[in-house]
Write an enzyme that holds these catalytic residues in place. Structure first.
Site, PDB file in Angstrom:
ATOM      1  N   TYR A 124     -15.059 -18.251 -21.711  1.00  0.00           N
ATOM      2  CA  TYR A 124     -15.549 -17.161 -20.861  1.00  0.00           C
ATOM      3  C   TYR A 124     -16.731 -17.636 -20.016  1.00  0.00           C
ATOM      4  O   TYR A 124     -16.746 -17.461 -18.792  1.00  0.00           O
ATOM      5  CB  TYR A 124     -15.960 -15.973 -21.738  1.00  0.00           C
ATOM      6  N   TRP A 149     -25.263  -8.577 -22.272  1.00  0.00           N
ATOM      7  CA  TRP A 149     -25.137  -7.616 -23.375  1.00  0.00           C
ATOM      8  C   TRP A 149     -24.990  -6.164 -22.871  1.00  0.00           C
ATOM      9  O   TRP A 149     -25.766  -5.283 -23.245  1.00  0.00           O
ATOM     10  CB  TRP A 149     -26.343  -7.729 -24.305  1.00  0.00           C
TER      11      TRP A 149
HETATM   12  N1  NAP Z   1     -19.767  -6.659 -20.838  1.00  0.00           N
HETATM   13  C1  NAP Z   1     -20.836  -7.461 -20.961  1.00  0.00           C
HETATM   14  O1  NAP Z   1     -21.516  -7.484 -21.997  1.00  0.00           O
HETATM   15  C2  NAP Z   1     -21.243  -8.347 -19.807  1.00  0.00           C
HETATM   16  C3  NAP Z   1     -22.352  -9.200 -19.977  1.00  0.00           C
HETATM   17  C4  NAP Z   1     -22.740 -10.007 -18.912  1.00  0.00           C
HETATM   18  C5  NAP Z   1     -22.050  -9.981 -17.712  1.00  0.00           C
HETATM   19  N2  NAP Z   1     -20.971  -9.159 -17.580  1.00  0.00           N
HETATM   20  C6  NAP Z   1     -20.253  -9.154 -16.308  1.00  0.00           C
HETATM   21  O2  NAP Z   1     -20.480  -7.898 -15.676  1.00  0.00           O
HETATM   22  C7  NAP Z   1     -19.318  -7.510 -14.921  1.00  0.00           C
HETATM   23  C8  NAP Z   1     -18.861  -6.131 -15.372  1.00  0.00           C
HETATM   24  O3  NAP Z   1     -18.523  -6.177 -16.754  1.00  0.00           O
HETATM   25  P1  NAP Z   1     -17.983  -4.888 -17.551  1.00  0.00           P
HETATM   26  O4  NAP Z   1     -18.225  -5.169 -18.987  1.00  0.00           O
HETATM   27  O5  NAP Z   1     -18.479  -3.645 -16.903  1.00  0.00           O
HETATM   28  O6  NAP Z   1     -16.424  -5.039 -17.287  1.00  0.00           O
HETATM   29  P2  NAP Z   1     -15.232  -4.149 -17.892  1.00  0.00           P
HETATM   30  O7  NAP Z   1     -15.747  -2.870 -18.451  1.00  0.00           O
HETATM   31  O8  NAP Z   1     -14.400  -5.042 -18.769  1.00  0.00           O
HETATM   32  O9  NAP Z   1     -14.415  -3.794 -16.564  1.00  0.00           O
HETATM   33  C9  NAP Z   1     -13.747  -4.783 -15.843  1.00  0.00           C
HETATM   34  C10 NAP Z   1     -12.621  -4.119 -15.087  1.00  0.00           C
HETATM   35  O10 NAP Z   1     -11.915  -5.142 -14.377  1.00  0.00           O
HETATM   36  C11 NAP Z   1     -10.514  -4.911 -14.540  1.00  0.00           C
HETATM   37  N3  NAP Z   1      -9.763  -6.144 -14.375  1.00  0.00           N
HETATM   38  C12 NAP Z   1      -9.524  -7.121 -15.296  1.00  0.00           C
HETATM   39  N4  NAP Z   1      -8.735  -8.073 -14.758  1.00  0.00           N
HETATM   40  C13 NAP Z   1      -8.464  -7.688 -13.478  1.00  0.00           C
HETATM   41  C14 NAP Z   1      -7.682  -8.245 -12.442  1.00  0.00           C
HETATM   42  N5  NAP Z   1      -7.012  -9.390 -12.603  1.00  0.00           N
HETATM   43  N6  NAP Z   1      -7.601  -7.594 -11.264  1.00  0.00           N
HETATM   44  C15 NAP Z   1      -8.273  -6.422 -11.095  1.00  0.00           C
HETATM   45  N7  NAP Z   1      -9.015  -5.827 -12.041  1.00  0.00           N
HETATM   46  C16 NAP Z   1      -9.115  -6.458 -13.235  1.00  0.00           C
HETATM   47  C17 NAP Z   1     -10.425  -4.401 -15.976  1.00  0.00           C
HETATM   48  O11 NAP Z   1      -9.185  -3.799 -16.230  1.00  0.00           O
HETATM   49  P3  NAP Z   1      -8.616  -3.837 -17.763  1.00  0.00           P
HETATM   50  O12 NAP Z   1      -9.631  -3.121 -18.585  1.00  0.00           O
HETATM   51  O13 NAP Z   1      -7.307  -3.162 -17.658  1.00  0.00           O
HETATM   52  O14 NAP Z   1      -8.535  -5.295 -18.108  1.00  0.00           O
HETATM   53  C18 NAP Z   1     -11.609  -3.424 -16.013  1.00  0.00           C
HETATM   54  O15 NAP Z   1     -11.278  -2.153 -15.519  1.00  0.00           O
HETATM   55  C19 NAP Z   1     -18.310  -8.635 -15.148  1.00  0.00           C
HETATM   56  O16 NAP Z   1     -18.414  -9.569 -14.098  1.00  0.00           O
HETATM   57  C20 NAP Z   1     -18.757  -9.289 -16.438  1.00  0.00           C
HETATM   58  O17 NAP Z   1     -18.336 -10.638 -16.532  1.00  0.00           O
HETATM   59  C21 NAP Z   1     -20.562  -8.352 -18.593  1.00  0.00           C
END
Ligand code: NAP
Length: 285
Positions: A124, A149
């Site tokens: 990741y 986080w």
């Molecule tokens: N979560 C954390 O703790 C965290 C920490 C640091 C950075 N980030 C970053 O912050 C950002 C937002 O994270 P989040 O946790 O809010 O994300 P999330 O809740 O997992 O939402 C991501 C969305 O993207 C969709 N998605 C996945 N694959 C896709 C594709 N191929 N085409 C179009 N849409 C797609 C997902 O659909 P499905 O649910 O159907 O897959 C989901 O609706 C991301 O860049 C992540 O890497 C997150």
């Protein structure tokens, strides 16, 4: 500003849409509308909405699944970002993108600055780092926000996992040898709004203030929720044995954000208390 939010059903994307819609023309799209891994899908959705800014909150975020589903993880988190960066450059649109503390190896011992070298220790983290590289190679106008986080009302997250487990099991063991900064997506969305409206460009680290281990985070979640009858104890990452390695100490320095905006996000404990209150209250209109 005309803004397209990608990943608008996710934790961060949904909060960004809600917040930005008050003062901008916002549309959203998610996996049902387009696939980030398809260049033509990305080009069509951006052409159709014709945004001045694309905010990409779509990603493959299941850290452990990325270890076994590597191809898909790199296609989404790296190549997909390359598609958007190229399209935004060609159209003259701003690209706002998100990355993670997991691009670092967690051995530095002091908070990571924006220009510290990236050394990811998981698939990741590597895929997100390659996404950053693709963005920089394509060279659109960009704002890249690294955060950590996350928890929010619209998605699976650590807070919800702990609350659900505590109800079911009454005995919990949580890792105590990974330290970071829990960050509420509503606070992050507000910070992104400030950066975008302030015309900021480049890389920024944004998290809630303060640090803790997952164990201390769980302890606070249970205390603030009044769950006193849960037997919580610490464990090591090795004992837990998850497929993906995580950095041991991946605290991000938010000094640059504060210097540029004059703002500091709330302490994570205060944001958590607010989140727990809002998830108990029915959503109003
Ligand atoms: N979560 C954390 O703790 C965290 C920490 C640091 C950075 N980030 C970053 O912050 C950002 C937002 O994270 P989040 O946790 O809010 O994300 P999330 O809740 O997992 O939402 C991501 C969305 O993207 C969709 N998605 C996945 N694959 C896709 C594709 N191929 N085409 C179009 N849409 C797609 C997902 O659909 P499905 O649910 O159907 O897959 C989901 O609706 C991301 O860049 C992540 O890497 C997150």
């Amino acid at each position: 500003m005309r803004i397209l939010v990608l990943g608008d059903r996710g934790m961060l994307g949904s909060d960004l849409c809600r917040l930005l819609a008050a003062s901008h023309e916002v549309t959203g799209a998610d996996i049902d509308d387009f696939d980030l891994t398809s260049f033509s899908d990305c080009r069509s959705i951006v052409a159709e909405r014709d945004p001045e800014a694309v905010i990409n909150a779509a990603a493959y975020t299941n850290v452990d699944a990325c270890e076994t589903d590597r191809d898909r993880c790199f296609q989404v988190n790296a190549e997909g970002v390359g598609h958007l960066a190229r399209i935004c450059r060609e159209r003259g649109a701003l690209l706002v993108h998100f990355s993670t503390d997991y691009v670092f190896d967690g051995t530095k011992g002091t908070p990571y600055e924006e220009d510290d070298p990236c050394r990811p220790v998981s698939a990741y983290g590597s895929s997100k780092h390659l996404g950053e590289c693709r963005l920089l190679e394509e060279g659109p106008e960009f704002l890249l926000v690294r955060t950590a986080w996350l928890y929010g009302l619209n998605g699976k997250n650590f807070v919800e996992t702990i609350l659900a487990k505590a109800k079911r099991e009454k005995v919990l063991r949580v890792v105590d040898d990974q330290v970071g900064s829990p960050t509420c997506t509503t606070d992050l969305a507000a910070a992104v709004k400030i950066l975008v409206e302030g015309g900021r460009r480049g890389i920024f680290h944004v998290t809630n203030r303060g640090t803790c281990s997952w164990y201390r985070f769980a302890e606070k979640i249970l205390a603030l929720s009044g769950m006193k009858d849960v037997d919580l104890s610490p464990m090591t990452s090795e004992e837990l044995g998850r497929p993906a390695h995580r950095p041991a100490w991946s605290v991000l320095s938010t000094r640059k954000f504060t210097g540029a905006t004059g703002k500091t996000l709330r302490f994570w404990q205060v944001a958590l208390e607010d989140y727990l209150r809002s998830r108990r209250e029915p959503a109003g209109d």
